[in-house]
Design a protein around this motif. Structure first.
Motif, PDB file in Angstrom:
ATOM      1  N   UNK A   1       0.795  -1.338  -0.116  1.00 13.67           N
ATOM      2  CA  UNK A   1       0.012  -0.021   0.057  1.00 13.67           C
ATOM      3  C   UNK A   1       0.780   1.400   0.016  1.00 13.67           C
TER       4      UNK A   1
ATOM      5  N   UNK B   1       3.124   2.424  -1.822  1.00 12.99           N
ATOM      6  CA  UNK B   1       3.299   2.852  -3.126  1.00 12.99           C
ATOM      7  C   UNK B   1       2.205   3.399  -3.700  1.00 12.99           C
ATOM      8  N   UNK B   2       0.935   3.366  -3.141  1.00 10.28           N
ATOM      9  CA  UNK B   2      -0.349   3.833  -3.396  1.00 10.28           C
ATOM     10  C   UNK B   2      -0.177   5.335  -4.071  1.00 10.28           C
ATOM     11  N   UNK B   3       0.469   6.188  -3.275  1.00 10.41           N
ATOM     12  CA  UNK B   3       0.528   7.507  -3.792  1.00 10.41           C
ATOM     13  C   UNK B   3       1.127   7.683  -5.223  1.00 10.41           C
TER      14      UNK B   3
ATOM     15  N   UNK C   1       1.128   5.139  -7.432  1.00  7.94           N
ATOM     16  CA  UNK C   1       0.483   4.459  -8.496  1.00  7.94           C
ATOM     17  C   UNK C   1      -1.215   5.194  -8.784  1.00  7.94           C
ATOM     18  N   UNK C   2      -1.747   5.655  -7.774  1.00  2.00           N
ATOM     19  CA  UNK C   2      -2.954   6.384  -8.051  1.00  2.00           C
ATOM     20  C   UNK C   2      -2.841   7.802  -8.736  1.00  2.00           C
ATOM     21  N   UNK C   3      -3.461   7.682  -9.740  1.00  4.29           N
ATOM     22  CA  UNK C   3      -3.200   9.060 -10.467  1.00  4.29           C
ATOM     23  C   UNK C   3      -3.781  10.375  -9.515  1.00  4.29           C
ATOM     24  N   UNK C   4      -2.885  11.422  -9.574  1.00  8.32           N
ATOM     25  CA  UNK C   4      -2.822  12.617  -8.518  1.00  8.32           C
ATOM     26  C   UNK C   4      -4.221  13.265  -8.746  1.00  8.32           C
TER      27      UNK C   4
END
Lengths: 279, 282
Positions: free
Chosen positions: A104, A106-108, A110-113
């Motif tokens: 989790x 690395x979520x920032x 992978x998640x589009x800004x």
């Protein structure tokens, strides 16, 4: 190709493809990155330099730069502190859900800004899950400078955790053991032995989080409220000036931000050399 | 006897405290934002989600995002392979500087990345009047979106391959060549099998960022609904039009993609740990 043939004489490698691979690398790098960046760097010189200073010293621009750099620094400090705790927990302890937590982090990345932006904004709005609790205590986060801080903490966290984790993993425990046998308590051993050893990694992680925070746009603009002089970040002001066809004004802020990127990149390279020497 | 604990183990109280802080922090900053995306999307049930996702403007945005990624990712992959081949297999002056330059796009703000292309191709830019005279559209059209996407995803493949190939050295290639293999055969039969998982890892991260990029693309896209809006830009448009279910439905699609990326990434790190540079660094 002439440059390539000169170089190939000095290389002892018998592997082919030097001219082709380096030629393509330089061509692509120059075309995509260097020439467009040059267009930005040269822009203030194509005007009068006075105009550049006037554009930069406008109160609204100074306020935006102060907000971006100041908040990014605060977010980097917070990310370093909590990133250290998270990395410590992930490396040293065993607990259920550890692998999930690790993934989790690395979520920032992978998640589009934009997705992060509307999610954080909804979460911290006065009607949101977190925002409503805070509102009861009179704290407003969304649409204030605190919202900028929250978004920057979110976006910077993986940089500190992922920088500290491998260093903690590789670090032997013998010095901690020595500290313990000499009578240090556990917190003393961590603060006096572990933290100093981790100093290059802590600074590297903080610098990476800071760099990301300063330049961040997508996750911030939804939660910030974007009030000029109050919660307007520098990248947003660039966009605003571009929309008003004020290319010179946009480029002036862009040059300042690019200069900051260069300084940070140099600092990071310096940190890497320092960390290498310490090994 | 409670003194069985090793001297370098933390006391239970500190353990619980640190675990608690980590859980609360991750929960507050990572888990809740993720949950809120799906909760908001499903606020009115599955029907509106389906309607929002299959809306013609949304489909146009999905197509544009996929198209931009389909151009940007292969180009950056070829670049990544070429750059790491040149840097690892040969010695030449200025190599360290070249590596730094390749990393440069990561430290540049996405908005600045968009800005530089406006300064080159925009109406007041270097080639602005020439492009207008010849009726060539780069800004506010696909080429600009692709360029911005290439810029922000520029280093992903190269920075994964360079340390990986450095670890592996040149001996295997030199052996293949001395046995009479051609340069291309050496790359195809020797190098590529050695780096395939690292390459895939780099492509995976590059692709995720390409599909999700917002700031840089926002500056060069022109925001024409159904034409130059990528998926993240369409999320912004719907959100600013107070269509929250629509915005979060498209956002949920992107969040699912992010989760899939994280799952694949974790799988690669777990299964092929020895063949990835990222894990070596960890």
């Amino acid at each position: 190709m002439t440059a390539a043939t000169i170089f190939s004489r000095s290389t002892r490698s018998r592997v082919p493809g030097f001219g082709l691979s380096l030629g393509f690398t330089l061509f692509y790098l120059t075309g995509i990155v260097l020439v467009p960046l040059l267009a930005l760097v040269l822009r203030p010189f194509s005007l009068h330099l006075d105009d550049f200073w006037i554009a930069i010293s406008a109160p609204r621009v100074l306020a935006a730069l102060r907000l971006s750099f100041g908040t990014a620094l605060a977010a980097a400090v917070i990310d370093t502190l909590f990133g250290f705790i998270v990395a410590w927990v992930l490396v040293r302890y065993r607990f259920p859900g550890k692998r999930l937590m690790d993934a989790l982090i690395d979520l920032p990345f992978a998640l589009p800004t934009a997705v992060a932006g509307i999610a954080l904004s909804t979460l911290y709005a006065p009607t949101g899950w977190v925002g409503s609790v805070l509102a009861q205590h009179g704290i407003k986060v969304a649409y204030t400078p605190w919202g900028v801080l929250v978004a920057m903490i979110f976006i910077g966290l993986p940089f500190t955790v992922r920088t500290l984790q491998p260093v903690l993993q590789d670090m032997g425990r013998d010095l901690e053991e020595a500290a313990a046998t000499l009578g240090a308590t556990r917190p003393q051993a961590i603060l006096r032995v572990v933290v100093p050893m981790m100093l290059p990694a802590l600074l590297t992680g903080a610098a990476l989080a800071f760099a990301r925070g300063v330049g961040e746009y997508g996750s911030i603009i939804f939660i910030a409220g974007n009030l000029p002089m109050k919660s307007e970040i520098a990248p947003l002001l660039i966009v605003t000036k571009l929309e008003q066809f004020d290319y010179a004004g946009a480029a002036s802020i862009g040059v300042v931000m690019l200069a900051a990127s260069f300084v940070l990149l140099l600092a990071l390279n310096g940190l890497q050399v320092w960390a290498g020497k310490r090994r | 006897m409670k003194k069985n604990r090793a001297a370098t183990d933390d006391p239970p109280l500190l353990r619980i405290l640190l675990c608690g802080i980590a859980f609360v922090f991750i929960g507050l900053f990572l888990v809740l934002p993720l949950l809120v995306v799906f909760s908001e999307a499903l606020a009115a049930g599955l029907g509106p989600v389906w309607a929002a996702v299959t809306d013609s403007d949304t489909l146009a945005a999905i197509r544009l995002s996929l198209l931009a990624a389909a151009i940007a990712v292969p180009l950056n992959t070829v670049f990544g392979i070429a750059a790491s081949w040149a840097i690892v297999k040969f010695d030449f002056p200025g190599k360290a500087f070249l590596v730094t330059l390749i990393d440069l796009p990561f430290s540049v703000s996405p908005v600045v990345a968009g800005l530089i292309y406006v300064l080159v191709f925009g109406r007041q830019g270097w080639f602005g009047s020439w492009l207008t005279d010849h009726d060539i559209h780069i800004l506010f059209a696909l080429p600009g979106i692709v360029l911005a996407t290439i810029f922000v995803t520029f280093p992903f493949v190269a920075r994964e391959l360079i340390p990986l190939m450095s670890d592996q050295g040149r001996e295997e290639e030199e052996a293949a060549l001395s046995l009479g293999a051609s340069g291309f055969a050496t790359f195809w039969r020797v190098t590529l099998p050695n780096i395939k998982w690292g390459l895939l890892y780099g492509i995976l991260l590059c692709n995720a960022r390409a599909l999700g990029e917002f700031g840089a693309v926002s500056v060069v896209s022109g925001h024409i609904r159904g034409q130059t809006n990528t998926m993240p830009l369409h999320v912004e448009l719907l959100y600013n039009n107070y269509d929250y279910v629509g915005a979060f439905s498209v956002a949920a699609l992107l969040a699912l993609l992010a989760l899939l990326t994280l799952a694949l990434k974790s799988f690669l790190e777990w299964r092929y740990a020895d063949e990835l540079a990222a894990v070596h660094r960890h």
